[in-house]
Design an enzyme around this catalytic site. Sequence first.
Site, PDB file in Angstrom:
ATOM      1  N   GLU B 286       0.833  -1.196   0.000  1.00  0.00           N
ATOM      2  CA  GLU B 286       0.000   0.000   0.000  1.00  0.00           C
ATOM      3  C   GLU B 286       0.873   1.254   0.000  1.00  0.00           C
ATOM      4  O   GLU B 286       0.583   2.236  -0.668  1.00  0.00           O
ATOM      5  CB  GLU B 286      -0.909  -0.026   1.234  1.00  0.00           C
ATOM      6  CG  GLU B 286      -2.208   0.712   1.060  1.00  0.00           C
ATOM      7  CD  GLU B 286      -3.182   0.413   2.202  1.00  0.00           C
ATOM      8  OE1 GLU B 286      -3.862  -0.625   2.124  1.00  0.00           O
ATOM      9  OE2 GLU B 286      -3.230   1.187   3.156  1.00  0.00           O
ATOM     10  N   GLU B 289       2.201   1.876  -3.362  1.00  0.00           N
ATOM     11  CA  GLU B 289       1.145   2.444  -4.199  1.00  0.00           C
ATOM     12  C   GLU B 289       0.976   3.939  -3.898  1.00  0.00           C
ATOM     13  O   GLU B 289       0.827   4.752  -4.806  1.00  0.00           O
ATOM     14  CB  GLU B 289      -0.158   1.712  -3.870  1.00  0.00           C
ATOM     15  CG  GLU B 289      -0.983   1.344  -5.079  1.00  0.00           C
ATOM     16  CD  GLU B 289      -2.276   0.656  -4.674  1.00  0.00           C
ATOM     17  OE1 GLU B 289      -2.252  -0.135  -3.704  1.00  0.00           O
ATOM     18  OE2 GLU B 289      -3.299   0.928  -5.314  1.00  0.00           O
ATOM     19  N   CYS B 312      -7.853  -2.197   4.027  1.00  0.00           N
ATOM     20  CA  CYS B 312      -7.684  -3.327   4.952  1.00  0.00           C
ATOM     21  C   CYS B 312      -8.996  -3.828   5.519  1.00  0.00           C
ATOM     22  O   CYS B 312      -9.102  -4.953   5.957  1.00  0.00           O
ATOM     23  CB  CYS B 312      -6.835  -2.932   6.141  1.00  0.00           C
ATOM     24  SG  CYS B 312      -5.379  -2.067   5.689  1.00  0.00           S
ATOM     25  N   SER B 332      -6.801   1.716  -2.438  1.00  0.00           N
ATOM     26  CA  SER B 332      -5.618   0.928  -2.764  1.00  0.00           C
ATOM     27  C   SER B 332      -6.079  -0.448  -3.212  1.00  0.00           C
ATOM     28  O   SER B 332      -7.086  -0.961  -2.733  1.00  0.00           O
ATOM     29  CB  SER B 332      -4.765   0.804  -1.502  1.00  0.00           C
ATOM     30  OG  SER B 332      -3.910  -0.309  -1.602  1.00  0.00           O
ATOM     31  N   LYS B 371     -14.716 -10.251   8.182  1.00  0.00           N
ATOM     32  CA  LYS B 371     -13.591 -11.076   7.708  1.00  0.00           C
ATOM     33  C   LYS B 371     -14.067 -12.456   7.272  1.00  0.00           C
ATOM     34  O   LYS B 371     -13.470 -13.087   6.416  1.00  0.00           O
ATOM     35  CB  LYS B 371     -12.543 -11.225   8.817  1.00  0.00           C
ATOM     36  CG  LYS B 371     -11.737  -9.958   9.072  1.00  0.00           C
ATOM     37  CD  LYS B 371     -10.730  -9.688   7.976  1.00  0.00           C
ATOM     38  CE  LYS B 371     -10.021  -8.369   8.197  1.00  0.00           C
ATOM     39  NZ  LYS B 371      -9.347  -7.888   6.983  1.00  0.00           N
ATOM     40  N   GLU B 374     -15.290 -11.839   3.909  1.00  0.00           N
ATOM     41  CA  GLU B 374     -14.154 -11.589   3.020  1.00  0.00           C
ATOM     42  C   GLU B 374     -13.470 -12.898   2.625  1.00  0.00           C
ATOM     43  O   GLU B 374     -13.144 -13.121   1.460  1.00  0.00           O
ATOM     44  CB  GLU B 374     -13.146 -10.660   3.702  1.00  0.00           C
ATOM     45  CG  GLU B 374     -11.975 -10.286   2.819  1.00  0.00           C
ATOM     46  CD  GLU B 374     -10.906  -9.492   3.574  1.00  0.00           C
ATOM     47  OE1 GLU B 374     -10.627  -8.369   3.165  1.00  0.00           O
ATOM     48  OE2 GLU B 374     -10.350 -10.008   4.564  1.00  0.00           O
ATOM     49  N   GLU B 379     -12.822 -14.413  -5.340  1.00  0.00           N
ATOM     50  CA  GLU B 379     -11.544 -13.980  -5.914  1.00  0.00           C
ATOM     51  C   GLU B 379     -10.357 -14.354  -5.023  1.00  0.00           C
ATOM     52  O   GLU B 379      -9.213 -14.311  -5.455  1.00  0.00           O
ATOM     53  CB  GLU B 379     -11.553 -12.477  -6.207  1.00  0.00           C
ATOM     54  CG  GLU B 379     -11.759 -11.547  -5.017  1.00  0.00           C
ATOM     55  CD  GLU B 379     -13.218 -11.141  -4.818  1.00  0.00           C
ATOM     56  OE1 GLU B 379     -14.107 -12.000  -5.021  1.00  0.00           O
ATOM     57  OE2 GLU B 379     -13.466  -9.985  -4.431  1.00  0.00           O
ATOM     58  N   CYS B 513     -10.536  -1.741  14.555  1.00  0.00           N
ATOM     59  CA  CYS B 513     -10.724  -3.178  14.822  1.00  0.00           C
ATOM     60  C   CYS B 513     -10.886  -3.484  16.316  1.00  0.00           C
ATOM     61  O   CYS B 513     -11.495  -4.483  16.677  1.00  0.00           O
ATOM     62  CB  CYS B 513      -9.552  -3.973  14.278  1.00  0.00           C
ATOM     63  SG  CYS B 513      -9.157  -3.560  12.578  1.00  0.00           S
TER      64      CYS B 513
END
Lengths: 164, 584
Positions: B286, B289, B312, B332, B371, B374, B379, B513
């Site tokens: 990141e 980037e 994130c 990002s 999560k 996710e 993908e 978090c």
Amino acid sequence: MSCESCKNELANELYAQLAKFIDELPEKRGALISVLHKAQSIFGYLPREVQIFVGKKLGVPVSQVYGVVSFYSFFTMIPKGKYPISVCLGTACYVRGADKVLDVFKRELGIEVGQTTADGKFSLDALRCVGACGLAPVVLVGEKVYGRIGTAEEVKKIIAEYQE
Amino acid sequence: MSDLKITIDGRETTVPAGATILEAAKTVGVHIPTLCHLDLHDTKMVNQAASCRICVVEVDGRRNLAPACATPVTDGMVVNTRSVKVLNARKVVLELLLSDHPKDCLVCEKSGKCELQDVAVKFGVREIKIGKDGAQSTYPVDESKAIVRDMDKCIMCRRCETMCNKVQTVGALSGINRGFNAVVSTAFEVDLEDSVCTHCGQCVAVCPTGALCEKEHAWDVVKHLADKDKVVVVQTAPAVRAALGEEFGMEAGTLVTGKMVAALRSLGFDYVFDTDFAADVTIMEEGAELVDRISRFKAGDTSVSLPILTSCCPAWVNFIESQFPDLLNIPSTARSPQQMFGAIAKNYFAEKYNIPREKMVVVSIMPCLAKKYEASRPEFNNDVDISISTRELAHLIKRANIDFNNLPEEDFDNPLGESTGASVIFGTTGGVIEAATRTAYEVITGETLGKVDFEELRGFEGVRSATIKVGDMDLNIGIAHGLGNARELLEEIRGGNPRNFHAIEIMACPGGCIGGGGQPYHHGDTEILKKRQAAIYTEDRNKTIRKSHENPFVKELYANYYEKPMSHKAHSQLHTHYEEKDRV
């Protein structure tokens, strides 16, 4: 009105009408109920797509639009029939047997209150007092009033009148 | 306005105008029971539905009982919170609530953490006389990858609705229908997964009963651990170590990193690794980037998308995909640390240690429910097989008869267990961007940072901004935590980025978090979140290496495998793409 593109054109026109109404509102906040009112008068009912459209246009989550639609019995997500039938269940009509009249309609049409027949011809609703208690029990088909409906035969006759 | 005098249960006090009876009572040590009420001061969340009526009190001169949570104090008010009339009314209210609530407490996920249960215990209810044979409201159970909604257990407190709409501005949940059919649901009662739900899990965090719970996977972990054919690798997110201790009776903010590692090893994980390692890699990717976009921007390239947004947080990614699809070019492309870890474990680590991919099971311990969602995104190719929450880990440890409090402290395994202070602070709002700044500063200027602490990026304010001098450039940084605050910043970006932000960090949960939907329940005590945050910064200070690019194992990873950040290989394994999700 049978071809797809004609249907789409009609739908677009209806959405444009609704969009115009929303755009002309002096204040969008707190306008959800009046917009839904308008939408139902334009489309005849409030299908998903219309609710999503209203939500996006007003910046209100669709869940809340649906919350309001599902709360008020006035709003419906089922299209009304070509001939909307309403049976009055007001006090006068009720004591003169309107509940039995309603039962005959349910049986004859094969639908429950709030539903529409599969061919889209009839929908059935119950309402409270149309102000014609002298004619109890009263049945409305669209705007037309039928009074003193007492027997199953009379109910069948009304339905037959609208069966082309 | 002047202070108001009030007498509560014979005790006199003064409170500022606008205070409720409930707040006034607390100041004289009177704890009126509540269920629907929830006031999370620091996150703008006040649920004052006054719908449960458990907090009713008697007010002199008032005919009916008043809900303490929503009744403002008036001058000279005399309140009785425990008269026979009040106690009777409260008992009836509770019995009515219980009459339409399942009686399966013994097998309910919230058992022991349930506020309805707590009130029943407090009242000493021994029999539910109301509605013994009456019908119970019943609704189909809706299970997403992250959240289970069992609305039979809902008491219509509307906390979830307030959280989802007012704090997170997601708008997935709303009260629908009327009377006995009334329930909190999604638009058209679609499954959560077909709704705009981001799976942030904040509704679960505030639900007083078992109506909203997480989708549990702990038993799947047990099965894999018992399978001798499997190599089970575990990673633990930064915020877990700052909260897990609470599940074992420790003071909030107790760091239990070493004990957690010992417990995981004792549970039988073959490799106990750290998501923090992947967080360091995230900074490499990141950060690269960020540096790339900024240098191109400075060179006059107008096609560069700025600000760059951190990526994130999986709930935040879900949010932008469904609510701001026109801005999908700015986050990002770096995967989240959880997914980077999965990819590194199943590629680099698997190759290095000769472990066939199909034999490796990657388990993540996360403070988060999103999560779980996710990890299931197609993908990501099952790089992370199972994601469980902090609460689930505590449960696993307890079930395995491990005396957590008396465990010796142990260290993570290498190579994927080494981490820096920069990665630890990923667990709190402001941490990711501070970590990125530590690295970007040194990369851009070529100088070594004197002081790595960027205090100006820390705090608890919902939206924060700071300008950091990086060489000859003023780096404008924005920070938002809580999706409602994120929306504020995103609207600003959509409107042309007037404050000229170069980089923005967004975390979906209040506090970041540390306040995740998978953390031990805070029951409305936001001080707990602040203590967890302090613990995170302590862990950072205690680390010898505090900059991601100085992690020796990260250096080795690039030297031997990825070559450099944003290389072709890094791109295919450590980056992702976003797409519009059209949902209701």
